[in-house]
Design an enzyme around this catalytic site. Structure first.
Site, mmCIF file in Angstrom:
data_model
loop_
_atom_site.group_PDB
_atom_site.id
_atom_site.type_symbol
_atom_site.label_atom_id
_atom_site.label_comp_id
_atom_site.label_asym_id
_atom_site.label_seq_id
_atom_site.Cartn_x
_atom_site.Cartn_y
_atom_site.Cartn_z
ATOM 1 N N ASP A 143 0.839 -1.205 0.000
ATOM 2 C CA ASP A 143 0.000 0.000 0.000
ATOM 3 C C ASP A 143 0.875 1.257 0.000
ATOM 4 O O ASP A 143 2.026 1.224 -0.443
ATOM 5 C CB ASP A 143 -0.952 -0.040 1.207
ATOM 6 N N HIS A 214 -4.033 6.044 2.927
ATOM 7 C CA HIS A 214 -4.692 4.811 2.504
ATOM 8 C C HIS A 214 -4.100 3.576 3.197
ATOM 9 O O HIS A 214 -4.831 2.730 3.713
ATOM 10 C CB HIS A 214 -4.545 4.740 0.983
ATOM 11 N N SER A 531 -11.319 -0.879 -1.600
ATOM 12 C CA SER A 531 -10.051 -0.822 -0.853
ATOM 13 C C SER A 531 -10.269 -1.105 0.624
ATOM 14 O O SER A 531 -9.376 -1.623 1.289
ATOM 15 C CB SER A 531 -9.450 0.583 -0.947
#
Ligand SMILES: *[C@@H]1O[C@H](CO)[C@@H](O)[C@H](O)[C@H]1NC(C)=O
Ligand SMILES: *[C@@H]1O[C@H](CO)[C@@H](O)[C@H](O)[C@H]1NC(C)=O
Ligand SMILES: *[C@@H]1O[C@H](CO)[C@@H](O)[C@H](O)[C@H]1NC(C)=O
Ligand SMILES: *[C@@H]1O[C@H](CO)[C@@H](O)[C@H](O)[C@H]1NC(C)=O
Ligand SMILES: *[C@@H]1O[C@H](CO)[C@@H](O)[C@H](O)[C@H]1NC(C)=O
Ligand SMILES: *[C@@H]1O[C@H](CO)[C@@H](O)[C@H](O)[C@H]1NC(C)=O
Ligand SMILES: *[C@@H]1O[C@H](CO)[C@@H](O)[C@H](O)[C@H]1NC(C)=O
Length: 756
Positions: A143, A214, A531
């Site tokens: 990520d 994220h 996600s």
């Protein structure tokens, strides 16, 4: 189709164009079996090969050439390397001994605390205590990096890191290796591919530290520890924790604010395999790409060979069909659903009127009464600007962009607050100004009130969280739909998990909201997308891995799928917001909504070996070279080609457009199930009826005498060569006595044809 409005907290991947250099990055597959004995290792062979194809002239072009054309040598994920090559060099390389195939390096897109209760996870019984909360399972997350200071990475009470762990915590810009602990046990970063694309680039945060948010969010969703009193500006307040609070996290940063490339991502997977992760979580993917040209599919094949479970996101391109990525037969592909939690504001009007509407405004709002005015479609910006110090009410007339236009108009006009009356709209994300979204019937009550009073006034209370929302879960509009582009004969997605409005940890120095023009900060954030759904499943897979260390990735996938729920919390079939609330079909939600407690005791599993995947690749009629690219082996056994993988779901294509009217056909599926329950048991098949189709199961009774015994059966679907319906579906269930176990698989019949 339902309209939708998302305030994506967007992650934009910057595309970097190199005008000067003609060289581009390629991932090159090589056949190691032809490496001359003179070379002591593969890297020296690759370097020699590269120098042999590189003409002197390249050094004379006055272009800033990286010192070495070689970017990465890969150990597990492929046999080969990545390199920066001019067109002439690439052509020469194709004739070099051992060359198998190559693909251009590609840009990748990301698919961007209550969820644990919604999924029935409980400290006293079920998956958490049985798996010891996922103790010692290592989840590798590919990520944007990590914010190690987050309370969600607190390692209080955790035992020492298992000695089998070979990973590392790499120092770098604002990142000291001492920042890792017994929870966050590894952190590395991969940027050579990015730098080769743009040799002049300055990476702003050259370390595993997350500058986007994220990666912090996804990794703590999978395995964050307990954090009391977590909230997003007062929304979703409670104790936050990941799906596997006892598991360990290793972050592999391969996605950068400056760009994200497959060469870096597969280098990260390569390292994660070496380090010894048990589960890989990847909330990213490549659209419309064949398996042999998808570096992520190829790299995860290597992970599966090492018994690593791989969870991926389906993508956010729904609700159209065939939008899904990661439709790879050996990984798990996760769709996004809603939770039973809503964030709302209450609009109080008149002496006793009040309605709730969806809202996620993070700022403070006065408790005073304001004048309230109805402005129809809110499309007259002049009129809106004339309305000072008032709450304006807008009626969405319908149409593609009408709602986002209204929201923009009200924000720009600077009205006190906006009340938007919407119909069946899927909304998620923060609003930067006070906004509330009402259902039509509530909106009608407000409009009636305004029209029947001379000086109507109202007040709004934001920051309310309501639990127990019915119906839920529902399929989100945005979740990408199957069938799989790269392998249509395997039904995708596999499963649905919570992806909408998920609360998880956030870097405290990255904006979590914008109010008016001001950026607000928070150590938790609410995000939506597949996600967010993917790491839920990564965490739950870690629980299964802790409970059953010997199970294959396919067995874990099967347990998750066959025990999932098709029924919502009102007892009705799960609905699809993207399909006007019709019953969700398996091309949207896969087998169903994940149920971790049931997954722990599936009864039977549909297992698959690496050779089964090879048989599937043979069935796809891949060339020897394409096979070699994926399997890394030059001796693939194609004596049993078959598109019929031993998978816990079925998809039957009735799409012969040239068929004579009324002509029928029979499609057959051969499957075997393994008894993972204790002792002997008898399972009986039942099939829900599917319109216009005859489904048979032979035999329809399976008697198991021992644990791990396997039994085979055949499912056949008879129907028209060209089905009228785009999608019809039903379910096959194997049930043992007293319905102790119900092993349920979706059966999809479709008239779609994948156009390539
Ligand atoms: C890393 O942290 C340790 C312990 O806090 C400290 O001794 C060391 O100086 C730090 N290293 C760097 C490069 O900041
Ligand atoms: C929880 O956090 C809020 C805001 O951060 C704070 O006002 C409140 O006192 C906290 N409650 C507890 C029990 O710690
Ligand atoms: C909202 O009020 C709280 C408590 O007074 C304050 O800490 C916070 O900064 C305010 N938020 C904004 C966006 O002004
Ligand atoms: C928009 O509102 C302004 C001011 O109220 C008014 O003069 C104008 O006619 C309106 N325009 C339309 C197209 O209705
Ligand atoms: C593979 O080739 C066989 C034999 O030519 C053909 O029958 C089959 O339809 C092909 N399969 C695919 C997936 O194209
Ligand atoms: C290929 O697989 C089949 C079984 O599927 C086996 O009988 C055969 O021996 C294998 N061939 C080789 C060369 O390994
Ligand atoms: C196809 O079947 C339908 C309904 O059974 C029938 O009405 C129709 O005549 C048939 N068409 C042909 C070409 O046989």
């Amino acid at each position: 189709m339902t309209k939708h409005l998302y305030f994506w907290f967007s992650f934009t991947i910057s595309f970097i164009f190199i005008k000067l250099a003609k060289a581009e990055n390629y991932i090159v597959h090589m056949d190691l079996s032809v490496m001359p004995k003179a070379f002591s290792n593969q890297q020296s062979w690759y370097l020699d090969t590269l120098s042999s194809v590189s003409p002197q002239s390249r050094a004379e072009t006055n272009i800033n050439i990286p010192f070495s054309k070689l970017i990465y040598t890969y150990n597990h994920v492929i046999r080969g390397f990545s390199a920066s090559l001019t067109p002439a060099e690439l052509e020469a390389l194709k004739n070099a001994p051992g060359y198998v195939s190559s693909v251009k390096d590609r840009s990748v897109k990301l698919d961007t605390t209550h969820s644990f209760k919604f999924l029935g996870l409980n400290s006293g019984t079920g998956a958490w205590p049985v798996s010891n909360f996922g103790k010692d399972v290592i989840i590798g997350v590919i990520d944007t990096g990590v914010w190690p200071e987050s309370e969600s990475f607190n390692d209080n009470g955790m035992s020492d890191v298992p000695s089998r762990w070979k990973g590392a915590c790499e120092s770098g810009t604002q990142f000291n290796s001492s920042l890792c602990n017994k929870k966050l046990i590894g952190a590395r970063s991969f940027s050579k591919g990015l730098i080769a694309h743009n040799p002049d680039i300055t990476i702003s945060m050259n370390s595993p530290r997350d500058t986007e948010g994220h990666g912090t969010h996804t990794s703590t969703t999978a395995a964050g520890t307990y954090v009391k009193n977590a909230s997003y500006f007062g929304y979703a307040t409670g104790t936050a924790r990941g799906m596997a609070p006892g598991a360990r996290v290793a972050m592999y940063k391969a996605l950068w604010n400056e760009g994200s490339f497959t060469s870096d991502i597969i280098a990260a997977i390569d390292q994660a395999i070496t380090d010894g992760v048990d589960v890989l979580s990847m909330s990213l993917g490549l659209d419309e790409v064949e398996l042999y040209e998808d570096p992520i599919a190829i790299a995860t094949f290597a992970a599966i060979e090492k018994n690593i479970f791989v969870s991926t996101s389906a993508g956010n391109e729904g609700p159209d069909v065939e939008t899904l990525h990661n439709g790879t037969p050996w990984v798990l592909t996760v769709a996004a659903g809603t939770m039973d939690r809503d964030f709302v504001a209450t609009l109080n009007f008149g002496s006793k009127g009040s309605v709730n509407g969806w809202a996620l405004y993070p700022g403070n709002f006065s408790s005073s009464q304001f004048s309230i005015v109805f402005m129809d479609a809110c499309d007259n910006t002049t009129a809106l600007r004339e309305v000072k110090q008032k709450i304006v009410v807008c009626q969405d007339p319908g149409g593609d962009d009408s709602l986002s236009d209204q929201v923009n108009n009200v924000q720009l006009a600077g009205n006190t607050a906006g009340v938007f009356i919407v119909n069946n709209v899927d909304i998620s994300g923060q609003t930067p100004f006070p906004a509330i979204f009402l259902e039509q019937k509530d909106g009608d009550a407000v409009v009636d009130f305004i029209k029947s009073h001379t000086d109507p006034k109202a007040s709004i209370e934001f920051k309310k969280t309501i639990l127990g929302i019915k119906p839920s879960p529902r399929v989100t509009t945005y979740t990408s739909r199957g069938p799989s582009y790269s392998c249509p004969s395997v039904l995708k997605p596999d499963i649905m998990a919570p992806g909408d409005s998920v609360l998880a940890a956030w870097p405290t120095n990255i904006g979590a909201a914008v109010v008016n023009e001001d950026t607000l900060f928070s150590n938790f954030n609410i995000l939506s997308g597949t996600s967010m759904a993917c790491p839920h499943v990564s965490g739950i897979a870690a629980l299964l891995k802790a409970a059953y260390p010997d199970w294959s990735p396919a067995a874990i996938r099967s347990a998750l799928m066959t025990t999932s729920d098709q029924i919502d919390n009102t007892g009705s079939p799960i609905k699809d917001i993207g399909e006007n609330l019709r019953a969700a079909n398996p091309l949207a939600m896969g087998a169903g909504h994940i149920n971790p407690n049931k997954a722990l005791d599936p009864g039977l599993v549909y297992d698959a070996t690496v050779q089964d995947y090879v048989n599937l690749l043979c069935g796809l009629n891949f060339t020897a070279q394409q096979m070699k690219t994926i399997t890394k082996s030059s001796s693939n056994n194609c004596s049993n080609p078959s598109l019929d993988l031993n998978y816990p779901s079925f998809i039957a294509f009735f799409n012969d457009r040239d068929a004579k009217p009324n002509s029928t056909t029979v499609l057959e599926f051969q499957r075997s199930v393994t008894n993972v329950g204790d002792g002997s048991s008898t399972y009986r098949a039942s099939v829900t009826p599917i319109k216009r189709l005859k489904v048979r199961v032979e035999p329809d009774v399976l008697v198991f005498r021992a644990k791990y015994e396997k039994k085979s059966f055949k499912l056949s679907v008879e129907g028209p060569r060209q089905l009228k319906e785009a999608v019809s579906f039903g379910y096959l269930s194997w049930e043992d006595g007293g319905r102790r176990h119900v092993v349920k698989s979706p059966i999809v019949a479709t008239s779609y044809k994948i156009e390539k």
